[in-house]
Design an enzyme around this catalytic site. Sequence first.
Site, PDB file in Angstrom:
ATOM      1  N   GLY A 111       0.736  -1.335   0.206  1.00 44.34           N
ATOM      2  CA  GLY A 111       0.035  -0.116  -0.158  1.00 44.34           C
ATOM      3  C   GLY A 111       0.748   1.060  -0.102  1.00 44.34           C
ATOM      4  O   GLY A 111       0.289   2.419   0.487  1.00 44.34           O
ATOM      5  N   ASP A 170      -2.987  -7.247  -5.518  1.00 43.65           N
ATOM      6  CA  ASP A 170      -4.213  -7.596  -4.723  1.00 43.65           C
ATOM      7  C   ASP A 170      -3.756  -8.803  -3.194  1.00 43.65           C
ATOM      8  O   ASP A 170      -4.385  -9.776  -3.932  1.00 43.65           O
ATOM      9  CB  ASP A 170      -5.454  -8.602  -4.919  1.00 43.65           C
ATOM     10  CG  ASP A 170      -6.846  -7.917  -4.435  1.00 43.65           C
ATOM     11  OD1 ASP A 170      -6.678  -7.746  -3.070  1.00 43.65           O
ATOM     12  OD2 ASP A 170      -7.734  -8.462  -4.834  1.00 43.65           O
ATOM     13  N   ASN A 176       1.637  -3.034   5.797  1.00 41.23           N
ATOM     14  CA  ASN A 176       0.665  -1.432   5.698  1.00 41.23           C
ATOM     15  C   ASN A 176      -0.800  -1.212   5.215  1.00 41.23           C
ATOM     16  O   ASN A 176      -1.709  -0.919   5.712  1.00 41.23           O
ATOM     17  CB  ASN A 176       1.169  -0.224   5.068  1.00 41.23           C
ATOM     18  CG  ASN A 176       0.373   1.194   4.487  1.00 41.23           C
ATOM     19  OD1 ASN A 176       0.317   1.710   5.899  1.00 41.23           O
ATOM     20  ND2 ASN A 176       0.120   1.511   3.595  1.00 41.23           N
ATOM     21  N   SER A 212      -2.836  -0.546  15.504  1.00 37.02           N
ATOM     22  CA  SER A 212      -4.069   0.600  15.332  1.00 37.02           C
ATOM     23  C   SER A 212      -4.576   0.609  16.987  1.00 37.02           C
ATOM     24  O   SER A 212      -4.192  -0.613  17.242  1.00 37.02           O
ATOM     25  CB  SER A 212      -5.462   0.322  14.583  1.00 37.02           C
ATOM     26  OG  SER A 212      -6.074   1.893  15.087  1.00 37.02           O
ATOM     27  N   TYR A 261     -13.913  -3.221  12.174  1.00 30.80           N
ATOM     28  CA  TYR A 261     -12.497  -3.166  11.695  1.00 30.80           C
ATOM     29  C   TYR A 261     -11.161  -3.399  12.619  1.00 30.80           C
ATOM     30  O   TYR A 261     -10.344  -3.657  13.009  1.00 30.80           O
ATOM     31  CB  TYR A 261     -11.940  -1.520  11.518  1.00 30.80           C
ATOM     32  CG  TYR A 261     -10.711  -0.931  11.324  1.00 30.80           C
ATOM     33  CD1 TYR A 261      -9.486  -1.255  10.296  1.00 30.80           C
ATOM     34  CD2 TYR A 261     -10.427   0.041  12.244  1.00 30.80           C
ATOM     35  CE1 TYR A 261      -7.939  -0.725  10.567  1.00 30.80           C
ATOM     36  CE2 TYR A 261      -9.016   0.503  12.868  1.00 30.80           C
ATOM     37  CZ  TYR A 261      -8.239   0.609  11.574  1.00 30.80           C
ATOM     38  OH  TYR A 261      -7.573   1.584  11.367  1.00 30.80           O
ATOM     39  N   LYS A 293      -8.060  -5.699  13.905  1.00 35.82           N
ATOM     40  CA  LYS A 293      -6.917  -5.664  14.196  1.00 35.82           C
ATOM     41  C   LYS A 293      -6.717  -6.279  15.475  1.00 35.82           C
ATOM     42  O   LYS A 293      -5.756  -6.383  15.477  1.00 35.82           O
ATOM     43  CB  LYS A 293      -7.385  -3.621  14.130  1.00 35.82           C
ATOM     44  CG  LYS A 293      -7.184  -3.132  13.806  1.00 35.82           C
ATOM     45  CD  LYS A 293      -5.249  -3.471  12.426  1.00 35.82           C
ATOM     46  CE  LYS A 293      -5.200  -2.048  11.758  1.00 35.82           C
ATOM     47  NZ  LYS A 293      -4.629  -2.581   9.987  1.00 35.82           N
TER      48      LYS A 293
END
Length: 262
Positions: A20, A71, A98, A152, A165, A169
Amino acid sequence: MSTEPQIFPRLAGKTVLVTGAGTGFGHEIAFRAAQEGARVGVHYNSSRAGAEKTAERIRSIGGEAELFQADIGTWDAVKQLAAEAFDAFGTVDVLVNNVGDVATEQMSWKELTQESLDRVIDVDVKGTLYMVHEFGQRMVEQGHGAIVNIGSTVVVRGSARAPQYAAAKYGLLGINKSYAAAFAPQVRVNIFAPGFMETGATLAREDWKSGRREKLIAQTPLGHIPPPEVVAGTALFLATDDASHITGAYMLADGGFNMVGA
């Protein structure tokens, strides 16, 4: 040629692949790796124009950059990416995972959809696991390597906005510890967790534009929310020799916002 200096050559002679790397934090990590002396693999999925800009910026300071498209949500694509990267460079010393889907379009848990849940899990959990698995086993075979998974601070507080999300994580914690144990002692696997950063995606969010930024700054002991380049070098620290005795760890850089107990 650029006038930007090469700084702290902690990665001189190393090869670093950043996923990314066409946008946001990935772009800054890739550029910082080049500033520190690394050859850089710039991975992208759909942001080819961004990846080319990253590569151009790296080359402007005399660095070496190669572009790779994949991908990472599909295992076959990751296998091909690993083969291409090792073929191109001969070795990959550092992998920075990332890529992550944060479901930026979702402002409340009430807006959760099956599609968004599947997408976030496919990229953040499955994709990261595929990457660690495929690159890590090759690193074990070559006898050395370091993997940095971008986590995160959502694992401290959860996410009322996007529970999928936070779930992803948390899944990353299991991946990180499992492979840190499996790949030791040849390969180290760690998580770097930045707090809020002012990336283009963050600045465009509706909640960011309607007071959330000011509220978060007020709750952050260091008193500001940095652009991603401020913590790009912090992420790469985990891949350097200075971190040679760190594996399976979770490192936080959030200005004190989520101070966690021992």
